[in-house]
Design a protein around this motif. Structure first.
Motif, PDB file in Angstrom:
ATOM      1  N   LEU A 137       0.831  -1.202   0.000  1.00 44.63           N
ATOM      2  CA  LEU A 137       0.000   0.000   0.000  1.00 44.63           C
ATOM      3  C   LEU A 137       0.868   1.256   0.000  1.00 44.63           C
ATOM      4  O   LEU A 137       0.584   2.222  -0.711  1.00 44.63           O
ATOM      5  CB  LEU A 137      -0.940  -0.002   1.202  1.00 44.63           C
ATOM      6  CG  LEU A 137      -1.926   1.167   1.268  1.00 44.63           C
ATOM      7  CD1 LEU A 137      -2.867   1.144   0.067  1.00 44.63           C
ATOM      8  CD2 LEU A 137      -2.717   1.127   2.568  1.00 44.63           C
ATOM      9  N   HIS A 138       1.947   1.241   0.787  1.00 43.15           N
ATOM     10  CA  HIS A 138       2.840   2.403   0.826  1.00 43.15           C
ATOM     11  C   HIS A 138       3.432   2.686  -0.557  1.00 43.15           C
ATOM     12  O   HIS A 138       3.548   3.853  -0.961  1.00 43.15           O
ATOM     13  CB  HIS A 138       3.953   2.170   1.843  1.00 43.15           C
ATOM     14  CG  HIS A 138       3.470   2.181   3.256  1.00 43.15           C
ATOM     15  ND1 HIS A 138       4.269   1.832   4.320  1.00 43.15           N
ATOM     16  CD2 HIS A 138       2.250   2.482   3.790  1.00 43.15           C
ATOM     17  CE1 HIS A 138       3.569   1.932   5.446  1.00 43.15           C
ATOM     18  NE2 HIS A 138       2.350   2.321   5.135  1.00 43.15           N
ATOM     19  N   ALA A 139       3.802   1.636  -1.266  1.00 43.26           N
ATOM     20  CA  ALA A 139       4.360   1.826  -2.611  1.00 43.26           C
ATOM     21  C   ALA A 139       3.311   2.396  -3.558  1.00 43.26           C
ATOM     22  O   ALA A 139       3.613   3.266  -4.385  1.00 43.26           O
ATOM     23  CB  ALA A 139       4.892   0.491  -3.145  1.00 43.26           C
ATOM     24  N   ARG A 140       2.074   1.948  -3.451  1.00 42.55           N
ATOM     25  CA  ARG A 140       0.995   2.478  -4.291  1.00 42.55           C
ATOM     26  C   ARG A 140       0.735   3.949  -3.985  1.00 42.55           C
ATOM     27  O   ARG A 140       0.483   4.750  -4.897  1.00 42.55           O
ATOM     28  CB  ARG A 140      -0.289   1.666  -4.084  1.00 42.55           C
ATOM     29  CG  ARG A 140      -0.311   0.337  -4.799  1.00 42.55           C
ATOM     30  CD  ARG A 140      -1.594  -0.421  -4.494  1.00 42.55           C
ATOM     31  NE  ARG A 140      -2.786   0.265  -4.951  1.00 42.55           N
ATOM     32  CZ  ARG A 140      -3.378   0.063  -6.126  1.00 42.55           C
ATOM     33  NH1 ARG A 140      -2.848  -0.796  -6.989  1.00 42.55           N
ATOM     34  NH2 ARG A 140      -4.486   0.708  -6.445  1.00 42.55           N
ATOM     35  N   ILE A 141       0.801   4.305  -2.706  1.00 42.39           N
ATOM     36  CA  ILE A 141       0.591   5.699  -2.318  1.00 42.39           C
ATOM     37  C   ILE A 141       1.663   6.594  -2.954  1.00 42.39           C
ATOM     38  O   ILE A 141       1.358   7.662  -3.499  1.00 42.39           O
ATOM     39  CB  ILE A 141       0.597   5.827  -0.778  1.00 42.39           C
ATOM     40  CG1 ILE A 141      -0.699   5.248  -0.198  1.00 42.39           C
ATOM     41  CG2 ILE A 141       0.783   7.282  -0.351  1.00 42.39           C
ATOM     42  CD1 ILE A 141      -0.694   5.100   1.312  1.00 42.39           C
TER      43      ILE A 141
ATOM     44  N   ALA B  87      10.980  18.087   0.394  1.00 40.08           N
ATOM     45  CA  ALA B  87      10.292  18.012   1.688  1.00 40.08           C
ATOM     46  C   ALA B  87       8.779  17.983   1.487  1.00 40.08           C
ATOM     47  O   ALA B  87       8.062  17.277   2.216  1.00 40.08           O
ATOM     48  CB  ALA B  87      10.686  19.196   2.561  1.00 40.08           C
ATOM     49  N   PHE B  88       8.300  18.749   0.517  1.00 36.74           N
ATOM     50  CA  PHE B  88       6.863  18.739   0.205  1.00 36.74           C
ATOM     51  C   PHE B  88       6.417  17.348  -0.220  1.00 36.74           C
ATOM     52  O   PHE B  88       5.427  16.810   0.288  1.00 36.74           O
ATOM     53  CB  PHE B  88       6.579  19.762  -0.895  1.00 36.74           C
ATOM     54  CG  PHE B  88       5.435  19.419  -1.799  1.00 36.74           C
ATOM     55  CD1 PHE B  88       4.143  19.310  -1.297  1.00 36.74           C
ATOM     56  CD2 PHE B  88       5.653  19.207  -3.163  1.00 36.74           C
ATOM     57  CE1 PHE B  88       3.083  18.979  -2.143  1.00 36.74           C
ATOM     58  CE2 PHE B  88       4.604  18.886  -4.004  1.00 36.74           C
ATOM     59  CZ  PHE B  88       3.317  18.763  -3.488  1.00 36.74           C
TER      60      PHE B  88
ATOM     61  N   ALA C 232       3.971  11.007   3.357  1.00 38.33           N
ATOM     62  CA  ALA C 232       3.880  10.575   4.761  1.00 38.33           C
ATOM     63  C   ALA C 232       2.489  10.830   5.323  1.00 38.33           C
ATOM     64  O   ALA C 232       1.925   9.998   6.049  1.00 38.33           O
ATOM     65  CB  ALA C 232       4.935  11.293   5.598  1.00 38.33           C
ATOM     66  N   ALA C 233       1.907  11.987   4.987  1.00 42.22           N
ATOM     67  CA  ALA C 233       0.565  12.304   5.478  1.00 42.22           C
ATOM     68  C   ALA C 233      -0.467  11.341   4.901  1.00 42.22           C
ATOM     69  O   ALA C 233      -1.420  10.949   5.588  1.00 42.22           O
ATOM     70  CB  ALA C 233       0.211  13.747   5.127  1.00 42.22           C
TER      71      ALA C 233
END
Length: 318
Positions: A208-212, A264-265, A271-272
């Protein structure tokens, strides 16, 4: 006495952001007599298309969605308004002999639909402005600490950076003179449908993190920052309205204001979004009555179709 007719079914397709809910919903609509109702607090805003992953015109032509593009980004939407809008749509859809398919990840809206709304005080614009001013001076973690003193139960389930919900909880405490947690429980009756609930959850969080991350990079390539610039250029918008607090937009605003650099953006927005997904997964793991499906399964659609057929929802309903 004649028997009471059974309630018509309505499907709730719930899941964290980027898990594939929309793709699955479109496939279901093409194979079953369904109509999609969006359950998403960001898709209601016009002009916020790329950063919300709003379905494009081609997809909407294949599978029209109710409850998207309802209002301007300067306006506010609420769980109460969603519930009224969704119930109206559900009634219209069932009258046409079709089945509502409620799709999204705004779990508060699903809860409002299922159990009703608690009798909380109305919004107080003056108090909200005062809380916003304090947050600017002291930071939202400081207001979260105050909420922890006034309403420990509510504060315990909110991260210190969840500005919108901290603000609302403090507003309720200060307006009603009682904690929000003490006011919960006077819910309305549920909807006039039999809710058939499915929860899409990943078996591997890294997937899921990779998809995000991939989806956010695709948003950037599609012009998300240009969309954010157009919104920021409006004189009636600031970082404060609920629309601009949506994940991605608040980080874009900080970047466009020169507070952070591009890398950073990007990192903050991803991350959010991961934090949002984590909260949604936590909600779903505690959601009673939902059938859980692995959203990574190659045969996900077939599994869901078989389950729906067992629930009496199949092509023969057309």
């Amino acid at each position: 006495m004649s028997p009471v007719p059974p309630l018509p079914p309505a499907i709730c397709l719930m899941g964290p952001t980027a898990c594939g809910k929309t793709d699955l919903a479109v496939e279901l609509v093409e194979r079953l007599p369904l109509e999609i109702i969006s359950v998403d607090s960001a898709l209601v805003y016009r002009g916020m298309d790329i950063g919300t992953a709003k379905p494009d015109a081609a997809l909407l032509a294949r599978a029209p969605h109710h409850l998207i593009d309802l209002l301007d980004a300067a306006e506010s939407y609420s769980a109460a308004r969603f519930r009224a809008d969704a119930l109206r749509c559900m009634d219209d859809i069932t009258r046409r002999g079709r089945v509502p398919l409620l799709v999204g990840g705004t779990m508060l809206y699903f809860r409002a639909l299922k159990t009703g709304l608690d009798p909380l005080p109305q919004a107080d614009p003056g108090l909200r402005a005062s809380l916003d001013a304090r947050a600017t001076r002291e930071g939202w973690p400081a207001l979260h600490a105050e909420l922890a003193r006034l309403d420990p139960a509510t504060a315990a389930r909110l991260p210190p950076t969840d500005a919108q919900r901290i603000q609302r909880a403090l507003e309720v405490c200060l307006t009603a003179g009682r904690p929000m947690s003490a006011l919960l429980g006077g819910a309305q009756a549920g909807p006039p449908c039999r809710l058939v609930e499915a929860a899409l959850l990943p078996s591997d969080r890294a997937w899921l993190h990779a998809r995000i991350a991939r989806r956010f990079d695709a948003m950037l390539a599609a012009g998300f920052l240009d969309e954010a610039r157009r919104l920021r250029a409006r004189t009636d918008l600031s970082p404060d309205p609920p629309s601009m607090r949506c994940v991605g937009y608040r980080q874009a605003w900080a970047y466009l204001d020169g507070e952070i650099d591009f890398e950073a953006f990007r990192a903050a927005a991803i991350a959010a979004t991961r934090q949002l997904a984590k909260r949604q997964i936590t909600w779903l793991r505690g959601w009673a009555g939902a059938r859980v499906f692995d959203c990574q399964a190659a045969d996900l659609a077939e599994r869901v179709l078989a389950w729906l057929a067992a629930e009496g929802i199949n092509p023969s309903r057309r």
